[in-house]
Design an enzyme around this catalytic site. Structure first.
Site, mmCIF file in Angstrom:
data_model
loop_
_atom_site.group_PDB
_atom_site.id
_atom_site.type_symbol
_atom_site.label_atom_id
_atom_site.label_comp_id
_atom_site.label_asym_id
_atom_site.label_seq_id
_atom_site.Cartn_x
_atom_site.Cartn_y
_atom_site.Cartn_z
ATOM 1 C CB CYS A 69 -0.915 -0.009 1.222
ATOM 2 S SG CYS A 69 -1.876 1.508 1.389
ATOM 3 C CB CYS A 221 -5.304 3.013 -4.487
ATOM 4 S SG CYS A 221 -4.359 1.462 -4.535
#
Length: 317
Positions: A69, A221
């Site tokens: 991430c 994201c």
């Protein structure tokens, strides 16, 4: 069990962050926190590592674990660097140990960190994706979805399907939602699901909207923004180098460098602390509760930064 949680965000991709030992139940904690706080996208866990200064694990709202991430890594980078008094560090992730470093604050003093995004693969087997026996799929339509959208599949290492679209597809996200939900349910193309991003060119860079596997539509994201910058460079939509990437949560900078057949990718943006909490964690949700909370004032600085620097983001949200 009482634990300490930090609520943090990178580009409004919001998480609780916890430092602790290995535990088989962090997936359950992520689900509990998501039910108690609808604003969070998941849980970041900072663990000891023999490969760097720390190890990061990432759990989505539904309890599934992500291999990486980028927005979360920036927040972990800040936590570890401030904890250890460092300007640079190495953070172990599921598939790679990645370099991170502190950068000069932008705007009104927002903490900024740059993180390496790696490895990069265009092999469909690495997503995994199955489509008519192909080994790669780059910058061409998937006819069963649309003849006008050029799609690319890439793992960085999270799996991404990137579509370059006209602006109208971002202003009405029903098309993206339909196919993202299809590919993250039972389907014959993506057995583990996939992050689906739609990308369009704007005056000073690109705009990206992402439907994140295990989360749904998200403010940002990190790996999707980096993968989108990479595909935008490959397509000739923007030049290699530093790419400004706008998203519903703000703006980041992605660096895309090509060396022969290899790519070096980095993601730079804010790492903002929202609050600190004492939390009673119990096996049953009904017995888990926040005991106390302390709110920081960094979000005001971030919002001023967005108002001044990332105004392009607002035209799509």
């Amino acid at each position: 069990m009482e634990i300490t949680l930090l609520k943090v965000h990178g580009s409004m991709n919001t998480f609780y962050l916890l430092e602790g030992p290995e535990n088989d139940h962090y997936d359950q904690l992520a689900v509990q926190l998501a039910k108690m706080d609808s604003s969070v996208d998941g849980l970041l866990v900072v663990l000891p590592s023999d490969k760097g200064q720390a190890k990061m694990r990432v759990f989505n709202r539904d309890g599934s674990e992500a291999s990486m991430c980028g927005n979360g890594l920036r927040c972990v980078a800040r936590y570890v660097c401030e904890r250890d008094g460092l300007d640079e560090a190495v953070i172990e992730t599921m598939k790679a140990s990645l370099a991170v470093k502190k950068e000069q604050p932008l705007g009104d003093g927002n903490a900024m960190y740059a993180v390496e995004i790696s490895p990069v693969s265009f092999q469909l087997a690495d997503l995994p994706m199955v489509y008519e026996g192909n080994s790669e799929w780059l910058m061409k339509p998937l006819p069963f979805i649309s003849e006008e959208i050029a799609f690319s599949a890439v793992a960085v290492p999270n799996p991404h399907l990137i579509g370059i679209v006209p602006k109208a597809y971002l202003q009405d996200d029903s098309h993206q939602k339909k196919w993202a939900e299809t590919f993250n349910g039972p389907n014959g193309y993506f057995s583990d699901g996939v992050n689906v991003s739609y990308v369009t060119k704007v005056e000073t860079g690109i705009f990206v909207k992402t439907f994140e596997r295990g989360v749904g539509f998200t403010n940002a994201c990190g790996t999707a923004m980096t993968a989108s910058a990479l595909i935008s460079c490959l397509s000739g939509m923007v030049p290699y180098g530093e790419v400004t990437v706008y998203n519903p949560g703000g703006m980041v900078k992605c660096r895309v460098e090509k060396e022969g057949a290899d790519f070096n990718l980095a993601l730079s943006g804010n790492a903002t602390y929202l609050s600190r909490h004492r939390f009673e964690w119990a096996e049953e949700l009904a017995n888990s509760k926040f005991l106390s909370s302390e709110t920081f004032d960094e979000q005001e600085d971030y919002e001023r930064f967005i108002d001044k620097v990332a105004v392009k983001a607002k035209q799509f949200v």
